[in-house]
Design an enzyme around this catalytic site. Structure first.
Site, PDB file in Angstrom:
ATOM      1  N   ASP A  25       2.644  87.279 -35.635  1.00 57.12           N
ATOM      2  CA  ASP A  25       2.167  88.458 -34.546  1.00 57.12           C
ATOM      3  C   ASP A  25       1.360  89.379 -35.271  1.00 57.12           C
ATOM      4  O   ASP A  25       1.888  90.117 -36.628  1.00 57.12           O
ATOM      5  CB  ASP A  25       3.105  88.460 -34.017  1.00 57.12           C
ATOM      6  CG  ASP A  25       2.861  90.132 -32.286  1.00 57.12           C
ATOM      7  OD1 ASP A  25       1.502  89.621 -31.855  1.00 57.12           O
ATOM      8  OD2 ASP A  25       2.888  91.206 -32.405  1.00 57.12           O
TER       9      ASP A  25
ATOM     10  N   GLU B 272      -2.640  85.843 -35.127  1.00 58.97           N
ATOM     11  CA  GLU B 272      -3.256  85.940 -33.888  1.00 58.97           C
ATOM     12  C   GLU B 272      -3.879  87.651 -34.886  1.00 58.97           C
ATOM     13  O   GLU B 272      -3.337  88.457 -35.007  1.00 58.97           O
ATOM     14  CB  GLU B 272      -2.044  87.156 -33.171  1.00 58.97           C
ATOM     15  CG  GLU B 272      -2.391  87.387 -32.263  1.00 58.97           C
ATOM     16  CD  GLU B 272      -2.105  88.700 -31.626  1.00 58.97           C
ATOM     17  OE1 GLU B 272      -2.849  89.160 -30.706  1.00 58.97           O
ATOM     18  OE2 GLU B 272      -1.056  89.519 -31.781  1.00 58.97           O
TER      19      GLU B 272
END
Length: 482
Positions: free
Chosen positions: A134, A188
């Site tokens: 993330d 990401e």
């Protein structure tokens, strides 16, 4: 979950963070217990059982992993021993202004060891098949979400967090060395940071894939436009082909796009109810046939109308309505078509797997491209008609090639209008640089997939009775008349 995933044809599930976290509305992205499975959904053994059952049914498991920041809760890592042990002491490096959380000090070997060991823990003890990392953009950029004077440049005067880059390289090196091709790491990352999915030994960061955030933003922006205005935004859908082989991309339509007032996917589409569903069906055809892996958030496959709410279930009752059931059927059929047609994925990350046939027809909002497998004749043609008009459309093709229609998003079983695409003419004349052309009727607001026909050719030895000399003839079999 498992029968549903098998029926709809998805290959993997990706779980949002399942590590222990204190604040429900953070959805797990503010972790305190990096080595603990959250007790909200059961015991660690329950999670192991779930993953094992998914594996027994040939469904892979990817876990969201958050090494980018952590909350300031007293029972977490913040000031763990009374000092800035895990985080930077300097708030310009150690504090996230957006999330009001703390950033790991990637320059400390102990911190890197803690995080890399944690990644190995989830892959080894829980048998996860991959980690989606993330907020990588925030890790790699010292000036992420900061104004001038709020960040400190690196030793070269740039904005790259060199310690974070080194950590990510060491993380990828460690997990791929330990688990090889049995796992994948996914970043990401929304910037154009170079070589994110290139090998570390070539100066890359070493990820297996990267989220294609630019594709996502451009695509959703395009489909929000009224069809009459789409000619002005035509190249939002072609722009991705300019960079799609720079990295190994995954195309995400994630939870971030259906929360915080952004509206559900179906309500991002333009038009009345029929047009909204037709647009979303066409978007899915475009997504599933475009180079890159695919990621779809739960509920998007049947047209969830409300934004995602972690406090309640999805609106499964919508499947009682034909338009929602039709959309779900379309996604299921696209998944199975994708698995069947190897041209969609054999050259997934190679330029040999894609070719534009028509990229510039702004007046008609038509897009045509080829997907190619490893064998020469393993070719699919995708045609998108992104206006609500039925079109008779002429397309240049190679000499001697013949095509068959294998999929249309406007089919009545998908709650489409039922306009059947039809190849109504084949001309043996040059057209737009090709030796031959075909003319096809295109349904409105729809995606159509054609497959290049395979001609079964076999040599048959024959005897010329008249002069007793041997000769060779060719016997052709197939659907075409010769």
């Amino acid at each position: 979950l498992i029968p549903y995933i098998k029926e709809t044809g998805f290959t993997h599930v990706e779980f949002m963070p399942l590590m222990e976290y204190p604040y429900d509305p953070s959805w797990g992205y503010q972790i305190t217990g990096f080595y603990a499975a959250t007790s909200r959904f059961g015991s660690p053994q329950d999670l192991m059982f779930l993953i094992d059952e998914l594996h027994r049914n040939e469904i892979g498991v990817i876990l969201d992993w958050v090494p980018s920041h952590f909350p300031g809760d007293a029972n977490g890592l913040h000031r763990f021993d009374g000092s800035h042990l895990y985080e930077h002491e300097d708030p310009r490096k150690g504090f996230h202004p957006d999330w009001k959380s703390y950033i790991f000090n990637y320059g400390r070997n102990e911190v890197k060891s803690f995080l890399i060991s944690n990644a190995v823990f989830w892959l080894e003890r829980y048998h996860a098949d991959g980690l989606r990392v993330d907020a990588v953009t925030s890790m790699l950029h010292l000036d992420y979400s900061r104004n001038e004077g709020e960040w400190e440049p690196n030793i070269y005067g740039g904005n790259v967090n060199l310690e974070a880059k080194t950590f990510l390289q060491e993380f990828n090196t460690a997990v791929y060395k330990e688990f090889g091709d049995n796992i994948i790491t996914i970043a990401e990352e929304s910037s154009d940071f170079p070589k994110l999915t290139k090998p570390v030994h070539d100066g890359g960061v070493g990820f297996g894939m990267k989220w294609m955030m630019g594709w996502m933003h451009d695509t959703l922006a395009y489909f929000k436009e009224d069809p009459i205005d789409r000619k002005f935004f035509h190249h939002k859908l072609t722009f991705a082909s300019m960079y799609m082989y720079n990295e190994n991309y995954m195309m995400p339509l994630s939870h971030d796009e259906v929360v915080h007032g952004k509206a559900s996917l179906i309500y991002k589409m333009k038009g009345d109810e029929w047009q909204k569903f037709a647009n979303l069906r066409a978007l899915y055809v475009y997504m599933f046939t475009h180079p890159g892996a695919k990621l779809l958030f739960m509920g998007d496959e049947f047209g969830q109308t409300s934004e995602w709410n972690f406090k309640k279930s999805l609106d499964w009752h919508l499947l009682d309505y034909p338009v929602h059931k039709g959309l779900q059927t379309l996604v299921k059929d696209l998944n199975h078509l994708y698995r069947k047609e190897t041209a969609f994925y054999e050259n997934q990350f190679s330029p040999e797997g894609f070719e534009w046939v028509e990229a510039d027809d702004t007046d008609n909002s038509v897009y045509i491209y080829l997907r190619k497998g490893k064998k020469k004749d393993n070719v699919l043609m995708i045609i998108l008609n992104l206006t609500p008009r039925v079109l008779d459309y002429k397309i240049g093709v190679d000499a001697g090639s013949h095509w068959e229609i294998i999929f249309s998003s406007d089919d009545e079983k998908y709650a489409g209008s039922g306009v059947e695409p039809d190849i109504f003419r084949e001309d043996q004349e040059e057209y737009k640089g090709h030796k031959k052309s075909i003319s096809i009727k295109l349904p409105p607001l729809a995606g159509v997939v054609l497959r290049k026909k395979h001609m079964n050719v076999e040599k048959v030895k024959t005897i010329n009775i008249k002069d007793k000399k041997e000769s060779m003839s060719i016997k052709r079999s197939g659907n075409n008349k010769f």
